[in-house]
Each structure stands twice: as structure tokens, then as C-alpha cells.
Design an enzyme around this catalytic site. Structure first.
Site, mmCIF file in Angstrom:
data_model
loop_
_atom_site.group_PDB
_atom_site.id
_atom_site.type_symbol
_atom_site.label_atom_id
_atom_site.label_comp_id
_atom_site.label_asym_id
_atom_site.label_seq_id
_atom_site.Cartn_x
_atom_site.Cartn_y
_atom_site.Cartn_z
ATOM 1 N N VAL A 1 26.471 46.673 69.133
ATOM 2 C CA VAL A 1 25.888 46.277 70.416
ATOM 3 C C VAL A 1 24.602 47.083 70.695
ATOM 4 O O VAL A 1 23.587 46.540 71.148
ATOM 5 C CB VAL A 1 26.910 46.436 71.564
ATOM 6 C CG1 VAL A 1 26.257 46.200 72.916
ATOM 7 C CG2 VAL A 1 28.078 45.480 71.362
ATOM 8 N N TRP B 1 34.557 65.381 69.512
ATOM 9 C CA TRP B 1 33.416 65.156 70.375
ATOM 10 C C TRP B 1 32.176 65.653 69.659
ATOM 11 O O TRP B 1 32.141 66.819 69.295
ATOM 12 C CB TRP B 1 33.587 65.958 71.688
ATOM 13 C CG TRP B 1 34.761 65.497 72.482
ATOM 14 C CD1 TRP B 1 35.984 66.066 72.554
ATOM 15 C CD2 TRP B 1 34.804 64.341 73.316
ATOM 16 N NE1 TRP B 1 36.806 65.350 73.396
ATOM 17 C CE2 TRP B 1 36.100 64.285 73.868
ATOM 18 C CE3 TRP B 1 33.889 63.350 73.653
ATOM 19 C CZ2 TRP B 1 36.502 63.274 74.743
ATOM 20 C CZ3 TRP B 1 34.294 62.349 74.522
ATOM 21 C CH2 TRP B 1 35.595 62.314 75.051
ATOM 22 N N THR C 1 34.357 49.183 70.481
ATOM 23 C CA THR C 1 34.386 50.495 71.141
ATOM 24 C C THR C 1 35.615 50.624 72.022
ATOM 25 O O THR C 1 36.304 51.644 72.030
ATOM 26 C CB THR C 1 33.095 50.708 71.968
ATOM 27 O OG1 THR C 1 31.982 50.550 71.084
ATOM 28 C CG2 THR C 1 33.051 52.083 72.591
ATOM 29 N N GLU D 1 12.912 51.652 106.432
ATOM 30 C CA GLU D 1 12.014 51.770 107.582
ATOM 31 C C GLU D 1 12.797 51.630 108.884
ATOM 32 O O GLU D 1 12.560 52.353 109.853
ATOM 33 C CB GLU D 1 10.936 50.670 107.548
ATOM 34 C CG GLU D 1 10.011 50.709 106.345
ATOM 35 C CD GLU D 1 10.512 49.853 105.175
ATOM 36 O OE1 GLU D 1 11.745 49.857 104.920
ATOM 37 O OE2 GLU D 1 9.684 49.225 104.517
ATOM 38 N N ASP E 1 38.038 53.487 70.898
ATOM 39 C CA ASP E 1 38.014 54.732 71.684
ATOM 40 C C ASP E 1 38.875 54.674 72.941
ATOM 41 O O ASP E 1 39.145 55.710 73.539
ATOM 42 C CB ASP E 1 36.573 55.065 72.101
ATOM 43 C CG ASP E 1 35.691 55.348 70.891
ATOM 44 O OD1 ASP E 1 36.244 55.598 69.803
ATOM 45 O OD2 ASP E 1 34.454 55.320 71.035
#
Lengths: 347, 347
Positions: B283, B165, B191, B50, B195
Site C-alpha cells: 500500500v 520494534w 498489515t 472570527e 500486526d
């Protein structure tokens, strides 16, 4: 493709129809993945979008990227050149979506010389937003939209002139939005006298367009509602130099020759950047025959009127070969409840 | 429905994910059918939407209408109350799309007493924008989005852990956008070690989220790429008080009990308003079993992986009755080339 460039184009769309003979432009300043300034050109003569966004960003504009829907200006107009401001605020990269073909000096060169990375990234939606604007600016004539509401068989009224209401409430609402997005609405004397229309924008906080009435002969009933409402700004174009107005809201403009070209040229000088034509068959056909129309918006009700077709929206004296008649491209089609809206451009 | 209220909501969407524990808000000031000011809340602690819009409008805010995506605030926080600014600038009407249930005093009453017309106009898209925000604020926990990329048979990898992928390039791009719109990305130790992901936002001027790694045991290889990139801000949650960081960009946070609730509560205190979970089955399943998830985003590649399902994205120790399993509502589905994106909410 960048979302931030899209945001700049979104901002430009928000102010479309309120910038008169200036283009609608949006700008977003981004630093470290965060929007630090937003801006749009709000009115002819007011700050440009880039400046609004830079002023919101303040110091955070240093080393930031600015995304602009249109190439930043390089000239002193009603405001100083945006490229200067961009340099001054320490922007390191400028991304814009459309070239401004009316600039006399080179934006890219000025910015590059100042060590700023310039990225002209053509966006089709930006081109759609601006291409008519540039043509209009070059020719010093407003962008013209012709709007027609009719039956499936192309009639605005029955032979006995009955026309209320062929199209539905959703169309009416859509037309209010159209009016809001244009600086002025033009119609002929016949329509005014027959329908007594107000040409207002009954949407919340809608902007009422200036009403432009074409009456070559000047034989027009000045007692109609449209002339007596003091809130209603009306310009009458006529070749009759005896016609005069009794009220301050109505201005009579006498031209030696009320050709469409002369009228449009005069309207542009008066700041009309976008003109909506909402008229009967005579004026509508005159426009559609000319090369002065940018967009045709057709609302069809799913009805067939028949009769002799006294009020067909397009009638001409000349009969053209089928290979020579005007062709259109459908830009968009939309169902408004049971009525169909087509947005078209001449091919 | 008003286009200006929609514009205010659009502006809020533009700054989503950059306001931390504050809500994304947009504002538009309109006078005489014309936008005279635009604003958005750009960052936690910065001016409210505002105020940005009023400052752009300046004197033109007098007698204008302000449209705000969210009810204006009435309290002194990091900035003074917006209602005061609105009164000060001479606004005559306030239209807002969503009630702020966290306000302690009544905005409508304060504005009405100041002679301002107040119009709370519920908008579903504003509700969607804010409902999770208010729940999060009440509970002092971030909004949680769980993202899963998998095969049609619900697997994130083959039994031999092959996962690169499964989904396509368009999904990857969409995930970059997701990251940009969240303050932090959370994943598990497995992970990270398997990865070696970067969790960056490879979109132009994208904002990289803070990386949050869950490693209860604290046995984690600190030589991985994610820890050695000085640009990468990483927080490791562990119960192991012997774990320590060698670099300033990696912070080890030791909690007695690394329950999801404790971690989320701590993240919120650190300013994380929106958390994205991009993790492996362990997870992911822990989150999906809890009541802490606001949104589930599933990307399906049109493939079937088979095997024993070692990497099914949802695995639990308890077996529930069919009538008791979690149910979702599909909020949106989208085709990204040949991959399908589903946005879901727990019912």
C-alpha cells in the site's frame, strides 16, 4: 506532558503584559480529543481564562477536561470563583500547570469534593511565567525588568554623552516588544532631558506603556515632547511639593521619600504589575544595587567605547569584595543581527 | 510581521486535525494594544474563528483590528459569511495571512466597501498550513500523509517479517501525535492480519482516527481485535460485495474499482480532510507511486536489516530512469533520541 496544557500556557503568553496586577492565564477545554473552548484572561477585572473557555465550549464542557496554565481561583475577587464555574459546567477533570500560592482556600479540595478529578502537573515554563508574579503579589510590588543597551565594555554612551545609536535596528524593534509587555517604563530626569525619548511602542497595535519619571528635586523642563503629547500618560515622582502639571496627561506624585521601594509600592497600588526600567547609569545602578530587580536584559553592540567610562551602566559608591558582587544566571541569549541580547536573573 | 498575526496562526495550529474538510483557522481581535478576543474554528459546521473571537470581544470589537490566519469567508455555508459579522461588530481593520482561493466573491472588496481597512499579509507558515488544504478542496480529495518507520537500509521488517520494534519509544509517541492530527488512518489487509494493530492515539485526550482498511478481495478475518472493539470506528474498502459487517462500528464500503483515487474521493465525501497512511510495502508503494501524497514522514532507526529486502518500504514493478524517479524536499529533520525523523514533500 500534554500538548493541551502547553496550549494553555501559550495562550497565557499571548496576553502577558496586558493583565496588570493579575496573572496572564490561558485555558483550553478538551472533549473527545477535540478542543471545544479556548480562553485567556484579557484584562484586570475581566473574566478569567477558564470562564472564557467554558463559555466558548457551552454544553460541550460537560464531561470535558479543562487545561489551565494556573490553578483555578477559589475566591470572589472582581469575578466569582472559577472553581464554581468549572463545577457548574460539568467538567470532569482539571489539569493545571502551576500552583497559585496566593489562594486562601484549597482548589483541589473543592473540586475533588465535587467529584472532579484534579491533576496538578508542574511545568517549568509555567513556573517561569508565574514565579515573579507571586513574589510581586506577596510583596505588593511590580515585577521589575532593567534594560540596558551598551558597548562591549559596558558603556551606554561616550564620555561626551554620545549614545545614538550604539545598538542596531533589531534591538530597537526588540525593545518595542519589551515595552508592549510592560505596563510602565521608568526613567530618570537626566535621560528625559538629555535624550528627549518618547518611550513608545512602535509595533503594530502595540500598547504604549505609562511613562514614569523619577525627579526627586522636581527641577524638570515641562516643555519636553514627552509632556506635551496628549496621548502620552506620564507620572512624575518627586519630593518637591511645588511641582505641578499643566496638562491632564501628566500627573505629579509627591512622596516624602522617593526611595525605590516607596515608588514601586505606589506604582503597584496604581495597577502596575510589570515595570520596565530604561534609564541612564544613575537610576540603572540604583535598581541593580537593590534587591528589587527580577530580570536584567542586556543588549551589547560589538563595539568598544573606551574613555573614562562616565556612562558605564553600573557604577556604585561602595566597593564590594569580589565574593559579594551580584551574580547572574543567563536565562537566554539571542543574536539580533550583529547585536547580542542576554536575558539574566540575579542568582 | 505582527505578533498578533502569529498568534492567529498559532491558534490555527492548535485545532489542526479537528476541522475535517474545513481549514484550521485562528483569529485574534486587538484594540488599543490589547487582545480583546481569541478564537479558533473548532469543528466542521461550528462557528468560524472570527465569530468566536468577535463574540469574546463583544463591544470591544468596535474600532478594533482582527487578525486572521486565513482570508475571512464571504459565503453562506454551514454558517453565515464572516465578513458580515466583521462589519456588524464595527471592526475597522482586517489583517489576514493567507488568501482563500476557493471563495467565489471578493472579501477585500466587500470589506473595503464597508469602510474597513484590509491588509493581506502573506506569511509563509500560513501558506504551509493551507496550501495542501486548498489543493485537496479543489480536487475534493483528502490531504495524504504517508508514514514509514524503517531501518537505515529502507526496510520495514526483516525478510521473515519481524518488525517489532525497529524504531524507538519516542517515535511511537510522535506517531500518536500524527494520528491525533489526522481524521483517519489507512492501511492494507496484510498489515492488519500480520500486526493486529490498534491504530489508537495513546496520548492524553488524544483523538482516535477512523481506521480505514483496504481489502480489494474482501478475504479478511473479521475476528481481529480492531473489529471487535466497539469504540473503534472502522471502514473497510473492498470490491467484494459479499463482505458484510456484523457490528455497528465496522462499515463495509463496496466500490466497483478500489483505485486510490476512488477511495480518496469517497473518504472526502465522508468528511475525511486529512488521511494518514500507515501500511506495509504494498500500500505504501502504491501511494508513493501516485501523485496523491502531500507529505512523507520517515522514521529511521540507526540499524541495517539486510536480507533480500522483502519488506523494503518502496518497491515498484516499473524501473524508471534515474532522472525520472520521484524527488523530495526535506522540510524538517528532527532527532528523536537515537532515531531520525524526516518530513518530506515531493518536488
Amino acid at each position: 506532558m500534554s500538548q493541551f496544557l502547553n496550549y494553555a500556557i501559550n495562550l497565557a503568553h499571548m496576553v502577558q503584559g496586558q493583565t496588570g496586577v493579575n496573572p496572564p492565564v490561558g485555558a483550553v477545554v478538551v472533549r473527545d480529543g477535540r478542543i471545544v473552548g479556548l480562553g485567556a484572561h484579557l484584562q484586570h477585572g475581566d473574566k478569567h481564562a477558564e470562564v472564557q473557555a467554558l463559555e466558548m465550549a457551552k454544553d460541550l464542557a460537560k464531561d470535558a477536561t479543562i487545561y489551565v496554565s494556573l490553578e483555578p481561583c477559589t475566591h470572589f475577587g472582581t469575578t466569582p470563583p472559577c472553581v464554581n464555574k468549572i463545577i457548574e459546567y460539568g467538567i470532569t477533570k482539571v489539569v493545571y500547570a502551576m500552583k497559585d500560592t496566593t489562594l486562601t482556600s484549597n482548589c483541589d479540595e473543592i473540586l475533588t469534593n465535587a467529584g472532579i478529578d484534579v491533576d496538578y502537573r508542574f511545568q517549568e515554563d509555567a513556573e517561569n511565567l508565574y514565579k515573579d508574579f507571586f513574589t510581586a503579589k506577596n510583596e505588593q510590588l511590580p515585577e521589575v525588568t532593567v534594560k540596558v543597551s551598551c558597548s562591549l565594555d559596558g558603556k551606554q554612551a561616550t564620555d561626551s554623552a554620545q549614545s545614538k545609536w550604539i545598538t542596531n535596528k533589531q534591538v530597537k524593534q526588540d525593545v518595542f516588544n519589551l515595552r508592549h509587555r510592560h505596563d510602565a517604563v521608568l526613567t530618570g530626569r537626566n535621560t528625559i532631558e538629555h535624550d528627549n525619548p518618547q518611550y513608545t511602542t512602535r509595533i503594530e497595535n502595540g500598547k504604549n506603556p505609562i511613562k514614569v519619571i523619577l525627579s526627586k528635586s522636581g527641577t524638570i523642563d515641562m516643555g519636553l515632547d514627552i509632556f506635551t503629547d496628549p496621548q502620552s500618560k506620564v507620572w512624575i515622582y518627586t519630593e518637591n511639593n511645588k511641582l505641578c502639571s499643566q496638562t491632564s496627561n501628566v500627573e505629579v506624585i509627591v512622596l516624602d521619600d522617593c526611595s525605590l521601594n516607596n515608588i514601586l509600592s505606589d506604582l503597584y497600588q496604581r495597577g502596575i504589575g510589570k515595570l520596565l526600567v530604561e534609564a541612564g547609569p544613575t537610576v540603572t545602578s540604583e535598581f541593580l544595587q537593590s534587591s528589587l530587580v527580577n530580570e536584567l536584559i542586556l543588549y551589547y553592540a560589538p563595539k568598544i567605547i573606551g574613555g573614562s567610562g562616565k556612562y558605564q551602566f553600573y557604577q556604585t559608591d561602595n566597593v564590594l569584595e569580589l565574593s559579594d558582587i551580584p551574580n547572574f544566571e543567563i536565562v537566554n541569549s539571542e543574536l539580533l543581527e550583529q547585536n547580542i541580547k542576554l536575558e539574566l536573573r540575579k542568582k
